[in-house]
Design an enzyme around this catalytic site. Structure first.
Site, PDB file in Angstrom:
ATOM      1  N   ASP A 115     -24.063 -40.627 -53.459  1.00 28.60           N
ATOM      2  CA  ASP A 115     -23.208 -41.514 -54.258  1.00 28.60           C
ATOM      3  C   ASP A 115     -22.930 -40.899 -55.626  1.00 28.60           C
ATOM      4  OD1 ASP A 115     -21.653 -43.779 -54.568  1.00 28.60           O
ATOM      5  OD2 ASP A 115     -23.272 -44.975 -55.415  1.00 28.60           O
ATOM      6  N   ASP A 162     -20.156 -42.178 -46.984  1.00 28.66           N
ATOM      7  CA  ASP A 162     -19.476 -41.773 -48.229  1.00 28.66           C
ATOM      8  C   ASP A 162     -19.672 -40.314 -48.602  1.00 28.66           C
ATOM      9  OD1 ASP A 162     -18.574 -44.342 -48.429  1.00 28.66           O
ATOM     10  OD2 ASP A 162     -19.842 -44.911 -50.117  1.00 28.66           O
ATOM     11  N   ASN A 206     -13.047 -44.125 -45.385  1.00 30.67           N
ATOM     12  CA  ASN A 206     -12.130 -45.152 -44.885  1.00 30.67           C
ATOM     13  C   ASN A 206     -10.697 -44.733 -45.157  1.00 30.67           C
ATOM     14  OD1 ASN A 206     -11.187 -46.523 -47.571  1.00 30.67           O
ATOM     15  ND2 ASN A 206     -13.411 -46.388 -47.766  1.00 30.67           N
ATOM     16  N   TRP A 209      -9.507 -44.225 -48.687  1.00 28.53           N
ATOM     17  CA  TRP A 209     -10.105 -43.118 -49.435  1.00 28.53           C
ATOM     18  C   TRP A 209      -9.586 -41.776 -48.922  1.00 28.53           C
ATOM     19  CZ3 TRP A 209     -16.122 -43.076 -50.441  1.00 28.53           C
ATOM     20  CH2 TRP A 209     -16.443 -42.066 -51.351  1.00 28.53           C
ATOM     21  N   TRP A 300     -13.812 -51.842 -54.308  1.00 29.73           N
ATOM     22  CA  TRP A 300     -14.769 -51.726 -53.205  1.00 29.73           C
ATOM     23  C   TRP A 300     -16.032 -52.564 -53.406  1.00 29.73           C
ATOM     24  CZ3 TRP A 300     -19.558 -50.268 -54.802  1.00 29.73           C
ATOM     25  CH2 TRP A 300     -19.633 -49.644 -56.070  1.00 29.73           C
ATOM     26  N   LYS A 328     -22.527 -52.677 -42.468  1.00 28.50           N
ATOM     27  CA  LYS A 328     -23.077 -53.255 -43.703  1.00 28.50           C
ATOM     28  C   LYS A 328     -23.455 -54.711 -43.450  1.00 28.50           C
ATOM     29  CE  LYS A 328     -23.501 -53.925 -48.315  1.00 28.50           C
ATOM     30  NZ  LYS A 328     -24.378 -53.181 -49.225  1.00 28.50           N
TER      31      LYS A 328
END
Length: 429
Positions: A115, A162, A206, A209, A300, A328
């Site tokens: 991240d 991510d 996604n 992105w 987000w 999630k």
């Protein structure tokens, strides 16, 4: 579509004529149910009780349906939480003994310096503190060993949500410096998780992105994994809010070939097919933003209003998509951002869970999901309590779930979801 190819191809090598041919034939989700995680059901009990306290039987029943019927992935987001794999295996075997055919969904998520762009979900490992070696030896190796030892079960594993998104678009020096070692780490995980009962899905962010034409270019990670490495496909929309399919794309999607996640799977899948790469996707619909909830795609964090999305199905109307599912767990915060009152990332956000329930997909029925196991109450827990301690007072049902550091008092967590590194973590034995 140029940027994603370079990363993906590098992760799975091109040393043979068809190096990425799937080890397992066919969709691993067909004929199976997604594992229903008792720990998530416990967290939702607080939500159910909140509705009942207001006399809202309809939404309480919808929560109970999720508790009983809706499978979710289990996040293994640090070394300590590797023990949650053991719990999932035990509970999945119990379901199997009842005649069910679960596939256990796991999220492998512990890259060093993860991240790197947002920072809300930064992890325990740092590259400047031997993080890559620890990732390999203390995290990936035991993760793989546990799954291979449970050869009687099937697993779907999402690799590092991510990470590729940050590799493609991360412009900070921190992200740039992490790119190579993180590619090596994911490639190592792919190598270690080669087994007939393990189905790997490499996360590709996604459509909002990476769905733009200039970003769709995956290749480097797949080369680094070696010519014998195999993945089933890719995960998208993990922890995000994009719809699976929409006839009314919001204005901020104008010009993108990936206005929804099904279109993203089509556009990226077609481009991958041309390069001999796998084209199968699983798509997270655990939370979906309502029309008008966002002014731009980049929003987000705890997006509001949103609702629980389409629960698990293999009827996707897209040949590139293996399954629509929940990755999630809705109700776990994205961070201290977005909707007012949001706690830190991973902590339980009950007001948000209530909103998701109120706006839930029509398949989240208000009949409680009869026929399944009863919804857990305050005295029900998936983790056996310590015989030397009794929860009481302000303790929550999940009191024995966590392992704090340096705590020698009663094994009792104060109210709230007990997770590693959140504000309740140090209270638990």
């Amino acid at each position: 579509m140029r940027a994603v190819y370079a990363i993906l191809a590098g992760l799975l090598a091109t040393g043979s004529a068809s190096p990425l041919e799937a080890r397992q034939s066919g969709n691993p989700f067909v004929g199976r149910s997604l594992f229903v995680n008792p720990k998530y059901s416990e967290s939702l009990e607080r939500t159910r009780q909140a509705f009942l306290s207001r006399g809202d039987q309809t939404n309480a029943a919808k929560v109970q349906y999720v508790q009983n019927k809706v499978g979710t992935f289990v996040w293994i987001s640090n070394i300590f939480l590797l023990r949650d794999i053991d719990d999932a295996i035990r509970n999945a075997r119990a379901a199997q003994s009842r005649g069910e055919k679960p596939i256990v969904g796991l999220v492998l998520y512990n890259l060093p310096d993860r991240d790197c762009s947002a920072g809300h979900s930064s992890g325990e490992l740092s590259l400047d503190q031997n993080g890559l070696n620890r990732y390999r030896t203390e995290y990936v190796q035991p993760f793989a060993q546990k799954l291979k030892a449970a050869s009687d079960l099937q697993f779907a594993v999402i690799l590092e949500p991510d990470a590729i998104g940050n590799m493609v678009t991360g412009t900070t020096a921190f992200c740039r410096n992490a790119r190579g070692p993180q590619q090596d780490g994911i490639a190592y995980a792919i190598q270690q998780l080669q087994a007939s009962n393990i189905h790997l899905y490499l996360d590709v962010a996604n459509g909002g992105w990476l769905g733009w034409a200039d970003n769709l270019k995956p290749t480097t990670i797949l080369q680094k994994a070696g010519s014998n490495a195999r993945i089933r496909g890719y995960s998208s929309n993990v922890s995000n809010y994009n719809p699976y399919s929409t006839n009314n794309p919001p204005p901020y999607t104008a010009g993108s070939p990936s206005a929804d996640e099904s279109r993203y799977a089509t556009s990226l899948g077609n481009a991958l097919r041309e390069r001999g790469l796998p084209t199968n996707f699983i798509i997270d619909q655990g939370r979906v933003a309502l029309d008008g909830a966002r002014k731009e795609w980049g929003e987000w964090c705890n997006v509001s209003p949103a609702g629980f999305g389409q629960p698990f199905t293999t009827n996707t109307n897209n040949p590139n998509v293996d399954a629509i599912l929940w990755v999630k767990p809705g109700g776990e915060s994205d961070g201290t951002c977005g909707m007012s009152g949001a706690p830190q990332a991973g902590a339980w956000f009950d007001a948000y869970a209530q909103m998701l329930t109120t706006n839930a997909h029509p398949e989240i029925r208000a009949d409680g999901g009869g026929g399944g196991s009863p919804a857990p109450g305050p005295s029900s827990t998936a983790v056996a309590p310590s015989p030397s301690a009794t929860p009481g007072g302000n303790c929550a049902a999940r009191w024995a779930q966590c392992g704090g550091q340096g705590w020698t008092g009663p094994t009792c967590c104060a109210q709230g979801t007990c997770q590693a590194s959140n504000q309740w973590y140090s209270q638990c034995l």
